[in-house]
Design a protein around this motif. Structure first.
Motif, PDB file in Angstrom:
ATOM      1  N   ASN A   1      -4.988  13.222  59.038  1.00  0.00           N
ATOM      2  CA  ASN A   1      -5.378  12.057  59.293  1.00  0.00           C
ATOM      3  C   ASN A   1      -4.190  10.945  59.754  1.00  0.00           C
ATOM      4  OD1 ASN A   1      -6.042   8.781  58.416  1.00  0.00           O
ATOM      5  ND2 ASN A   1      -7.956   9.853  58.575  1.00  0.00           N
ATOM      6  N   PRO A   2      -4.154  10.683  60.954  1.00  0.00           N
ATOM      7  CA  PRO A   2      -3.096   9.585  61.329  1.00  0.00           C
ATOM      8  C   PRO A   2      -2.835   8.382  60.545  1.00  0.00           C
ATOM      9  CG  PRO A   2      -4.493  10.069  63.361  1.00  0.00           C
ATOM     10  CD  PRO A   2      -5.144  10.528  62.154  1.00  0.00           C
ATOM     11  N   GLY A   3      -4.006   7.481  60.276  1.00  0.00           N
ATOM     12  CA  GLY A   3      -3.721   6.476  59.241  1.00  0.00           C
ATOM     13  C   GLY A   3      -3.080   6.827  58.169  1.00  0.00           C
ATOM     14  N   ALA A   4      -3.604   7.797  57.500  1.00  0.00           N
ATOM     15  CA  ALA A   4      -3.128   8.125  56.190  1.00  0.00           C
ATOM     16  C   ALA A   4      -1.482   8.483  56.232  1.00  0.00           C
ATOM     17  CB  ALA A   4      -4.014   9.448  55.356  1.00  0.00           C
ATOM     18  N   LEU A   5      -1.114   9.151  57.181  1.00  0.00           N
ATOM     19  CA  LEU A   5       0.233   9.900  57.507  1.00  0.00           C
ATOM     20  C   LEU A   5       0.898   8.583  57.652  1.00  0.00           C
ATOM     21  CD1 LEU A   5      -0.751  13.022  59.531  1.00  0.00           C
ATOM     22  CD2 LEU A   5       0.792  12.836  57.494  1.00  0.00           C
ATOM     23  N   ALA A   6       0.687   7.614  58.598  1.00  0.00           N
ATOM     24  CA  ALA A   6       1.203   6.410  58.733  1.00  0.00           C
ATOM     25  C   ALA A   6       1.626   5.605  57.548  1.00  0.00           C
ATOM     26  CB  ALA A   6       0.634   5.554  59.914  1.00  0.00           C
ATOM     27  N   LEU A   7       0.555   5.457  56.808  1.00  0.00           N
ATOM     28  CA  LEU A   7       0.529   4.602  55.535  1.00  0.00           C
ATOM     29  C   LEU A   7       1.544   5.304  54.407  1.00  0.00           C
ATOM     30  CD1 LEU A   7      -0.787   2.285  54.013  1.00  0.00           C
ATOM     31  CD2 LEU A   7      -2.171   4.070  53.132  1.00  0.00           C
TER      32      LEU A   7
END
Length: 190
Positions: free
Chosen positions: A61-67
Motif C-alpha cells: 500500500n503506497p500510503g502506508a509505505l510513505a507513512l
C-alpha cells in the motif's frame, strides 16, 4: 477517534494515550489516521503504528509505505531471486538468494519482502508475502540476501504439486518472478 473540544477533551486525550488502552490501539491507527498519531507521538506510538500497518505494508500500500518512510521506486539494482534448485520435494525447502544495490547518491529506507505464489487445488495461484528485512541502504551499498522457505506439511496451508513461484517485493514493488516445481508427496527428485 473523535476529537473532543471543551471541558474534558484533554482528559479524554490523556486516557487515549494511557497504558490501559494500548492493546486496543494496536489495531486502530490504520482506521483512525496514523499520520496524525505520528505527528505527536509518545514513546509507544511508532511501534503501535508499525504493528497496525504491517498488513498494508505487506500488500504494498503506497500510503502506508510513505507513512513509514519508504519511498516509491527507489534507484536500485536488483539481482534475483536466484533459486538453488528448480524442483522442490514435497516437504522440502526452497533456497534462494538475491542482491539489492542502492544506486542513488543518498541512503534509502527499504522494506524487503518475498512473495510465494502457491498453487491451489483449482490450478490458480494465490500469493503469500513474507518479511525479509527493513533496512536503510547507504549510497552504493549492496545487501546480499539468502533465504530458505519450507514446504513441510502444516495445518494452516495445504500444498499442491506443480508450478509455484517466488519474487521479491521492495517498497511495495515486485521484482524477479521465478518459477519452480513442487513435487508430489513420495516423488523422487534427481
Amino acid at each position: 477517534m473523535i476529537r473532543r473540544t471543551g471541558p474534558g477533551g484533554e482528559a479524554l486525550e490523556n486516557q487515549w494515550n494511557s497504558a490501559a488502552v494500548r492493546h486496543y490501539r494496536a489495531a486502530e491507527p490504520s482506521r483512525l489516521g496514523a499520520g496524525a498519531w505520528l505527528a505527536a507521538p509518545d514513546e509507544n506510538t511508532p511501534r503501535l503504528v508499525r504493528h497496525a500497518l504491517r498488513s498494508l505494508i505487506k500488500q504494498g500500500n503506497p500510503g502506508a509505505l510513505a507513512l513509514m518512510g519508504f519511498v516509491a521506486d527507489p534507484a536500485l539494482d536488483i539481482g534475483g531471486p536466484v533459486l538453488a534448485e528448480g524442483v522442490v520435494p514435497y516437504g522440502g525447502t526452497l533456497h534462494f538468494t538475491a542482491s539489492v544495490t542502492n544506486t542513488a547518491a543518498q541512503p534509502v529506507r527499504l522494506a524487503i519482502d518475498y512473495v510465494v505464489h502457491h498453487l491451489r487445488a483449482n490450478g490458480q495461484q494465490s500469493t503469500k508475502t513474507f518479511k525479509l528485512v527493513t533496512k536503510v541502504l547507504g549510497a552504493d551499498e549492496t545487501l546480499d540476501i539468502s533465504r530458505e522457505h519450507s514446504f513441510r506439511e502444516i495445518t494452516t496451508r495445504r500444498y499442491y504439486p506443480g508450478e509455484h513461484a517466488v519474487e521479491l517485493q521492495i517498497n511495495g514493488t515486485r521484482h524477479g518472478h521465478v518459477t519452480f516445481d513442487l513435487q508430489p508427496p513420495g516423488a523422487m527428485t534427481a
